[in-house]
Write a protein that holds these residues in place. Structure first.
Motif, PDB file in Angstrom:
ATOM      1  N   GLY A 108     -20.772 -51.039   5.683  1.00 13.40           N
ATOM      2  CA  GLY A 108     -19.822 -50.113   5.706  1.00 13.40           C
ATOM      3  C   GLY A 108     -20.145 -48.987   5.215  1.00 13.40           C
ATOM      4  N   GLN A 109     -21.171 -47.837   5.777  1.00 16.25           N
ATOM      5  CA  GLN A 109     -21.585 -47.136   5.474  1.00 16.25           C
ATOM      6  C   GLN A 109     -21.506 -46.477   6.831  1.00 16.25           C
ATOM      7  N   THR A 110     -21.371 -44.807   6.668  1.00 16.89           N
ATOM      8  CA  THR A 110     -21.378 -44.034   7.659  1.00 16.89           C
ATOM      9  C   THR A 110     -22.316 -43.593   7.839  1.00 16.89           C
ATOM     10  N   ILE A 111     -22.263 -41.774   8.301  1.00 14.13           N
ATOM     11  CA  ILE A 111     -22.783 -40.999   8.323  1.00 14.13           C
ATOM     12  C   ILE A 111     -21.952 -39.738   8.253  1.00 14.13           C
ATOM     13  N   SER A 112     -22.486 -38.414   7.654  1.00 17.51           N
ATOM     14  CA  SER A 112     -21.208 -37.357   7.635  1.00 17.51           C
ATOM     15  C   SER A 112     -22.473 -36.340   7.405  1.00 17.51           C
ATOM     16  N   PRO A 113     -21.833 -34.689   7.558  1.00 16.82           N
ATOM     17  CA  PRO A 113     -22.991 -33.830   6.957  1.00 16.82           C
ATOM     18  C   PRO A 113     -23.504 -33.792   5.766  1.00 16.82           C
ATOM     19  N   HIS A 114     -23.286 -34.492   5.234  1.00 19.06           N
ATOM     20  CA  HIS A 114     -23.929 -34.047   4.117  1.00 19.06           C
ATOM     21  C   HIS A 114     -24.941 -35.277   3.145  1.00 19.06           C
ATOM     22  N   SER A 115     -25.338 -36.160   4.695  1.00 20.42           N
ATOM     23  CA  SER A 115     -25.484 -37.054   5.368  1.00 20.42           C
ATOM     24  C   SER A 115     -27.277 -36.796   5.585  1.00 20.42           C
ATOM     25  N   PHE A 116     -27.987 -35.487   5.620  1.00 24.84           N
ATOM     26  CA  PHE A 116     -28.878 -34.481   6.689  1.00 24.84           C
ATOM     27  C   PHE A 116     -29.084 -34.157   5.227  1.00 24.84           C
ATOM     28  N   ARG A 117     -28.698 -34.050   4.032  1.00 23.16           N
ATOM     29  CA  ARG A 117     -29.068 -33.661   2.539  1.00 23.16           C
ATOM     30  C   ARG A 117     -30.248 -34.318   2.134  1.00 23.16           C
ATOM     31  N   HIS A 118     -29.645 -36.039   2.625  1.00 26.80           N
ATOM     32  CA  HIS A 118     -30.635 -37.479   1.902  1.00 26.80           C
ATOM     33  C   HIS A 118     -31.231 -37.367   2.837  1.00 26.80           C
ATOM     34  N   ARG A 119     -31.524 -37.022   4.150  1.00 32.43           N
ATOM     35  CA  ARG A 119     -32.778 -37.718   5.235  1.00 32.43           C
ATOM     36  C   ARG A 119     -33.463 -36.790   4.484  1.00 32.43           C
ATOM     37  N   SER A 123     -18.212 -38.849  13.026  1.00 28.93           N
ATOM     38  CA  SER A 123     -17.305 -40.271  13.052  1.00 28.93           C
ATOM     39  C   SER A 123     -16.393 -41.234  14.037  1.00 28.93           C
ATOM     40  N   ARG A 124     -16.719 -40.205  14.614  1.00 26.01           N
ATOM     41  CA  ARG A 124     -16.201 -40.297  16.682  1.00 26.01           C
ATOM     42  C   ARG A 124     -17.460 -41.353  17.099  1.00 26.01           C
ATOM     43  N   TRP A 125     -17.886 -40.642  16.981  1.00 28.47           N
ATOM     44  CA  TRP A 125     -19.947 -41.351  18.054  1.00 28.47           C
ATOM     45  C   TRP A 125     -20.293 -42.149  17.151  1.00 28.47           C
ATOM     46  N   PHE A 126     -20.510 -42.293  15.731  1.00 27.34           N
ATOM     47  CA  PHE A 126     -21.241 -43.015  15.179  1.00 27.34           C
ATOM     48  C   PHE A 126     -19.941 -43.699  14.577  1.00 27.34           C
ATOM     49  N   GLY A 127     -19.709 -45.333  14.633  1.00 25.78           N
ATOM     50  CA  GLY A 127     -19.039 -45.749  13.041  1.00 25.78           C
ATOM     51  C   GLY A 127     -19.767 -46.048  12.220  1.00 25.78           C
ATOM     52  N   LYS A 128     -18.640 -47.347  11.260  1.00 26.67           N
ATOM     53  CA  LYS A 128     -19.564 -48.122  10.355  1.00 26.67           C
ATOM     54  C   LYS A 128     -20.934 -48.722  10.423  1.00 26.67           C
ATOM     55  N   ASP A 129     -21.563 -49.160   9.577  1.00 26.17           N
ATOM     56  CA  ASP A 129     -23.294 -50.095  10.266  1.00 26.17           C
ATOM     57  C   ASP A 129     -22.393 -51.349   9.034  1.00 26.17           C
ATOM     58  N   ALA A 130     -22.806 -52.490   9.377  1.00 24.22           N
ATOM     59  CA  ALA A 130     -22.879 -53.573   8.910  1.00 24.22           C
ATOM     60  C   ALA A 130     -21.988 -53.570   7.512  1.00 24.22           C
TER      61      ALA A 130
END
Length: 274
Positions: A191-202, A182-189
């Motif tokens: 309003g979506q962000t990445i989290s540890p659960h994003s790797f499951r989506h990936r 959350s500190r290094w990669f903020g929200k995109d245009a």
């Protein structure tokens, strides 16, 4: 809506002097309506529905106690991290436990709760990992092979001094990774962000794009095929068009009626091909 939510709403309204016998029917409608599980946002929506119905039927002329109250926004939607973001995370994660936690998330697509239950004895001699689904209280049907050399080195350096039945990670490692992302990669245009659960989506998206069977992806991620398709895959208009139309179907010489008449044959050919 859960029955407990309706009870809490009724208890909440009792302080405003509303007769419980008078609104039993409305609370039953709230309880049986198609709302999501009880959250503060849903309760506010249910209370407002209650007052709107009461005013419409004319038996209650009292102000809505939720007027002017705005519920907190829900969790931001997650997006798939880019390769640049993944490389940055791997390069800037120095601690061995954190690096191993991150690499296992990337390689397996497992839930955070699954990795938090991981122990050294869950890895066999052939470098196959036995994962445990904490939410469903069961083991995965298949063992997940760890193929990355860096992950193997990290595993040895982290677990060689641990007891076989001791948990490798705790909630601190997960929270630390969330904070960094959350500190290094903020929200995109959007309003979506990445989290540890994003790797499951990936992982699910990559396997789906690679035309792997849905059943195989469900086995690897320990999820039902229906939930997998609904949650981890995105379909657009181009996907629908490619299912029904051939590449030459959009040529200028084809009329709308001709295209409509050709759809059934193209559909049957495409479905047979799938």
């Amino acid at each position: 809506m859960k029955a407990s939510t309706a009870v809490q709403i009724r208890r909440y309204l009792t302080g405003f002097g509303y007769d419980a016998k008078e609104n039993v029917r409305l609370f039953e409608e709230l309880r049986d309506s198609d709302y999501k599980p009880s959250t503060k946002r849903v309760r506010i929506k249910a209370i407002r529905t209650f007052f709107n119905t009461a005013r419409r039927e004319g038996w209650l002329d009292m102000p809505d106690p939720t007027n002017g109250f705005k519920a907190k926004e829900g969790k931001p939607r997650t997006r798939i991290p880019t390769e640049t973001e993944i490389t940055t995370l791997l390069m800037r994660t120095r601690e061995k436990h954190d690096a191993l936690f991150l690499r296992l998330l990337i390689d397996t697509g497992a839930r955070c709760s699954t990795l938090l239950a991981l122990r050294p004895c869950d890895m066999d001699e052939s470098w196959r990992l036995s994962l445990y689904n904490v939410k469903m209280d069961r083991r995965y049907r298949i063992k997940f092979p760890i193929t990355g050399q860096t992950t193997r080195v990290l595993w040895k350096s982290v677990t060689e001094c641990m007891k076989p039945d001791a948990k490798i990670f705790d909630q601190v490692h997960c929270n630390r990774l969330k904070h960094r992302m959350s500190r290094w990669f903020g929200k995109d245009a959007d309003g979506q962000t990445i989290s540890p659960h994003s790797f499951r989506h990936r992982m699910a998206t990559m396997l789906s794009a690679d035309k792997q069977p849905v059943g195989l992806i469900a086995e690897l991620l320990d999820a039902s095929p229906a939930v997998l398709v609904r949650t981890y895959t995105n379909f657009g208009q181009s996907d629908v068009d490619s299912l029904f139309f051939d590449e030459n179907s959009t040529s200028g010489g084809e009329t709308e009626m001709e295209g409509a008449a050709a759809i059934p044959n193209r559909k049957s050919r495409t479905l047979r091909r799938l």
